[in-house]
Write a protein that holds these residues in place. Sequence first.
Motif, PDB file in Angstrom:
ATOM      1  N   SER A 184       4.946  23.120  16.378  1.00  0.00           N
ATOM      2  CA  SER A 184       6.092  22.417  16.956  1.00  0.00           C
ATOM      3  C   SER A 184       5.724  21.676  18.241  1.00  0.00           C
ATOM      4  O   SER A 184       6.274  20.611  18.535  1.00  0.00           O
ATOM      5  N   GLY A 185       4.796  22.232  19.005  1.00  0.00           N
ATOM      6  CA  GLY A 185       4.395  21.579  20.246  1.00  0.00           C
ATOM      7  C   GLY A 185       3.632  20.284  20.045  1.00  0.00           C
ATOM      8  O   GLY A 185       3.472  19.508  20.984  1.00  0.00           O
ATOM      9  N   GLN A 186       3.159  20.018  18.814  1.00  0.00           N
ATOM     10  CA  GLN A 186       2.405  18.798  18.522  1.00  0.00           C
ATOM     11  C   GLN A 186       3.309  17.614  18.178  1.00  0.00           C
ATOM     12  O   GLN A 186       2.861  16.462  18.192  1.00  0.00           O
ATOM     13  N   LEU A 187       4.556  17.887  17.818  1.00  0.00           N
ATOM     14  CA  LEU A 187       5.355  16.886  17.121  1.00  0.00           C
ATOM     15  C   LEU A 187       5.632  15.636  17.956  1.00  0.00           C
ATOM     16  O   LEU A 187       5.543  14.508  17.446  1.00  0.00           O
ATOM     17  N   GLU A 188       5.967  15.807  19.226  1.00  0.00           N
ATOM     18  CA  GLU A 188       6.315  14.640  20.023  1.00  0.00           C
ATOM     19  C   GLU A 188       5.110  13.726  20.224  1.00  0.00           C
ATOM     20  O   GLU A 188       5.216  12.497  20.117  1.00  0.00           O
ATOM     21  N   LYS A 189       3.958  14.314  20.485  1.00  0.00           N
ATOM     22  CA  LYS A 189       2.742  13.503  20.614  1.00  0.00           C
ATOM     23  C   LYS A 189       2.401  12.848  19.278  1.00  0.00           C
ATOM     24  O   LYS A 189       1.987  11.681  19.221  1.00  0.00           O
ATOM     25  N   LEU A 190       2.591  13.597  18.199  1.00  0.00           N
ATOM     26  CA  LEU A 190       2.253  13.085  16.877  1.00  0.00           C
ATOM     27  C   LEU A 190       3.075  11.842  16.545  1.00  0.00           C
ATOM     28  O   LEU A 190       2.531  10.836  16.065  1.00  0.00           O
ATOM     29  N   VAL A 191       4.370  11.886  16.793  1.00  0.00           N
ATOM     30  CA  VAL A 191       5.207  10.736  16.439  1.00  0.00           C
ATOM     31  C   VAL A 191       4.832   9.518  17.277  1.00  0.00           C
ATOM     32  O   VAL A 191       4.869   8.371  16.794  1.00  0.00           O
ATOM     33  N   ASN A 192       4.429   9.725  18.523  1.00  0.00           N
ATOM     34  CA  ASN A 192       3.936   8.610  19.336  1.00  0.00           C
ATOM     35  C   ASN A 192       2.639   8.043  18.788  1.00  0.00           C
ATOM     36  O   ASN A 192       2.434   6.822  18.758  1.00  0.00           O
ATOM     37  N   ASP A 193       1.738   8.928  18.342  1.00  0.00           N
ATOM     38  CA  ASP A 193       0.454   8.473  17.793  1.00  0.00           C
ATOM     39  C   ASP A 193       0.633   7.692  16.493  1.00  0.00           C
ATOM     40  O   ASP A 193      -0.157   6.788  16.191  1.00  0.00           O
ATOM     41  N   LEU A 194       1.651   8.035  15.716  1.00  0.00           N
ATOM     42  CA  LEU A 194       1.857   7.399  14.415  1.00  0.00           C
ATOM     43  C   LEU A 194       2.702   6.134  14.487  1.00  0.00           C
ATOM     44  O   LEU A 194       2.818   5.415  13.486  1.00  0.00           O
ATOM     45  N   THR A 195       3.289   5.847  15.636  1.00  0.00           N
ATOM     46  CA  THR A 195       4.220   4.726  15.762  1.00  0.00           C
ATOM     47  C   THR A 195       3.595   3.409  15.306  1.00  0.00           C
ATOM     48  O   THR A 195       2.460   3.091  15.654  1.00  0.00           O
ATOM     49  N   VAL A 196       4.357   2.650  14.531  1.00  0.00           N
ATOM     50  CA  VAL A 196       3.911   1.382  13.947  1.00  0.00           C
ATOM     51  C   VAL A 196       4.502   0.226  14.749  1.00  0.00           C
ATOM     52  O   VAL A 196       5.685   0.227  15.081  1.00  0.00           O
ATOM     53  N   ARG A 197       3.663  -0.778  15.044  1.00  0.00           N
ATOM     54  CA  ARG A 197       4.123  -1.944  15.803  1.00  0.00           C
ATOM     55  C   ARG A 197       3.647  -3.238  15.143  1.00  0.00           C
ATOM     56  O   ARG A 197       3.083  -4.118  15.790  1.00  0.00           O
ATOM     57  N   LEU A 198       3.900  -3.381  13.849  1.00  0.00           N
ATOM     58  CA  LEU A 198       3.440  -4.573  13.143  1.00  0.00           C
ATOM     59  C   LEU A 198       4.145  -5.830  13.629  1.00  0.00           C
ATOM     60  O   LEU A 198       3.601  -6.925  13.563  1.00  0.00           O
ATOM     61  N   ARG A 199       5.384  -5.689  14.110  1.00  0.00           N
ATOM     62  CA  ARG A 199       6.139  -6.853  14.600  1.00  0.00           C
ATOM     63  C   ARG A 199       6.401  -6.762  16.101  1.00  0.00           C
ATOM     64  O   ARG A 199       7.233  -7.495  16.626  1.00  0.00           O
ATOM     65  N   GLY A 200       5.720  -5.855  16.777  1.00  0.00           N
ATOM     66  CA  GLY A 200       5.933  -5.685  18.211  1.00  0.00           C
ATOM     67  C   GLY A 200       6.906  -4.550  18.501  1.00  0.00           C
ATOM     68  O   GLY A 200       6.583  -3.628  19.246  1.00  0.00           O
ATOM     69  N   TRP A 201       8.105  -4.622  17.923  1.00  0.00           N
ATOM     70  CA  TRP A 201       9.089  -3.556  18.110  1.00  0.00           C
ATOM     71  C   TRP A 201       8.620  -2.317  17.354  1.00  0.00           C
ATOM     72  O   TRP A 201       8.231  -2.395  16.197  1.00  0.00           O
ATOM     73  N   PRO A 202       8.630  -1.132  17.990  1.00  0.00           N
ATOM     74  CA  PRO A 202       8.039   0.053  17.362  1.00  0.00           C
ATOM     75  C   PRO A 202       8.920   0.690  16.288  1.00  0.00           C
ATOM     76  O   PRO A 202      10.143   0.623  16.339  1.00  0.00           O
ATOM     77  N   LEU A 203       8.275   1.285  15.335  1.00  0.00           N
ATOM     78  CA  LEU A 203       8.929   2.151  14.353  1.00  0.00           C
ATOM     79  C   LEU A 203       8.194   3.487  14.352  1.00  0.00           C
ATOM     80  O   LEU A 203       7.036   3.540  13.981  1.00  0.00           O
ATOM     81  N   PRO A 204       8.874   4.575  14.809  1.00  0.00           N
ATOM     82  CA  PRO A 204      10.219   4.596  15.373  1.00  0.00           C
ATOM     83  C   PRO A 204      10.176   4.221  16.853  1.00  0.00           C
ATOM     84  O   PRO A 204       9.121   4.196  17.473  1.00  0.00           O
ATOM     85  N   PHE A 205      11.370   3.969  17.410  1.00  0.00           N
ATOM     86  CA  PHE A 205      11.479   3.752  18.847  1.00  0.00           C
ATOM     87  C   PHE A 205      11.585   5.114  19.516  1.00  0.00           C
ATOM     88  O   PHE A 205      12.550   5.844  19.306  1.00  0.00           O
TER      89      PHE A 205
END
Length: 448
Positions: free
Chosen positions: A242-263
Motif C-alpha cells: 500500500s505504501g508504494q501506490l502513490e509513487k507508482l501512480v505518479n511513475d505510470l502517469t501518461v502525458r502523450l498530449r501534455g495533460w496527464p492521465l491521471p491528474f
Amino acid sequence: MVDEQEVRQWLSLGTESRSFEVKGPGLRTQKAYAAKVARAVMAMGNLRGGGLVCLGIDDKQLAQMSPGLNAEQLKQWSDVDEVNVALSRYIEPPADVRVHLMELQAGVHVVVLEVHEFFDVPHLCRQDFPGEVQRAHLYVRPRGKAESTTVPTATDMRELIDLAVEKGLGEFLRRAQGAGLGLPGGQSPTHELTSIADTAYQSEYEQAWASPSDALKRMQVSAAYFDVAIRPRPYLGDRFESGQLEKLVNDLTVRLRGWPLPFVDDVNSNPPKRYGQWVGQETIIRNYSPGSTWNSDRDREAWRLWCSGQFLHRRVLISDERPDIPEAQASLPGATGTVVGWDVLLYLVEVAEFASRLAAVTGCDGVDIEVGMHNVQGRQLVSGDDHRVDVQRMMSANTLHGKTMASRPELVTQTRRVGVRLAQTLLKQFGLQVPDGFLMDWQDEVLQ
C-alpha cells in the motif's frame, strides 16, 4: 485480411491517408508506373501496421470509386508472381504483399496491394528510376501527409527506428518463449481462475466508487463520462504494498498530449487519499488558464489504484468540459449533446499506454481493459475535427460498454493498436464504420 467492404469504407472518405494510397490505372509493364507503385509499397512496408495501395482509382475520384482498371491492366496486376518480381526490382528486402482483385461496383475493377510492415529491418530502395525512386533511399509515409517520400524529419526517422527496435524485442520474446524460458504473456487462464479474478476485481471496483464526493456525484448525474478499469492478469490482491501506490501512480502517469492521465494533485488542498488497500483522488480543475472558457463546474476526473494493480479512472467527456469547441456542436435535430470522436480515440490510446506501463511494472501475463461511457443517450457522434469527414450518429442507449484483452508482449510492442481496438468497441456502437488504419493514422497525426 482486407475485404471489399474495408476498401469501400476507405474510398468513401474521399481522401487518402497515411495507410491508404490510390494509384490511377496503369500497366505493370510500364516501368515508370511500376516504379511509382513500388515506392508506395516500400513506404507502406516501413509504416507501423503496413497499409493498402489501391490500383485503378484516380486520387480525384476516390468517393466515386473510378475509373478502375481495364482488362489488360487487371490481368497484369493479377499475376502474383510477376507482381512480386516487378516490386522486388526496387525493394530490399522484398516486401510482404498480398494481391487482392476486387469489383467495387458494376464494371469497376481494382487490384489492392495489402502491404505488411517489414519483418525485421526497414525496406530500402535497391535501384534508381528517374523521377520516381532513388537507390539506397528510405521511403516512408510521414506524419500528417498522405504521400510516399524519403524520410523528411527526425521525428519520422525516430518512428522508423522505434519500430525496428520493437521488432527486435518481439523476436526476442518469441525466441525466449520458444526456448522455454517461461516469459509471461503466452498462457491463457482457466475459466475458473478468470471467474475468480473477475469477482475479486468487481468487488474492488464497487468499493472504490461506493462513497463518491458530492462533486463526483454531480458529475455522474449531470455529465457524460468515461469509466475505465485496467486489470492485470492474473489477480493478485497483494501485487503491491500500500505504501508504494502513490509513487507508482505518479511513475505510470501518461502525458502523450501534455495533460496527464491521471491528474495527480499532490500540491493543492485535495491530495490523494489512502484507504488501506487502495489510494485515490477526485479532482476539480478551476481557472485552468487566463481567459479560459472551460466549464470549471464540470472539469472533473477521479482515479483509484489498488494493491492488486487494478487502476480505475472516470473522466468527463471533452464535449462537457469544453462546450465552446466549434467542431463539437450538435447538428442533428433533437440531439441532447455530442460525443467527440477524437476524444474517444485519443483518451483510449492514452489508457492503453497506461496499461502498457502497468503491465511492464507488474510483469503480469496480460491486461483486461474495460471502458464504459455513461449519460450518452440522445448524443450525436461528431468528428470534432474540421479536417476530417463528418461522422454523425446519435445514440439511443444511455450507457455503452467495451472491452479488450491484450498480452504483455502485445501491449509493449503494439500499444496504440490496442488503444484503437478499444476505441472501436465504442465507436462502432454509434454505427461508425471506419478501418482501424484510419484511426491509427488519426491518432498518429496528433500524438507525434
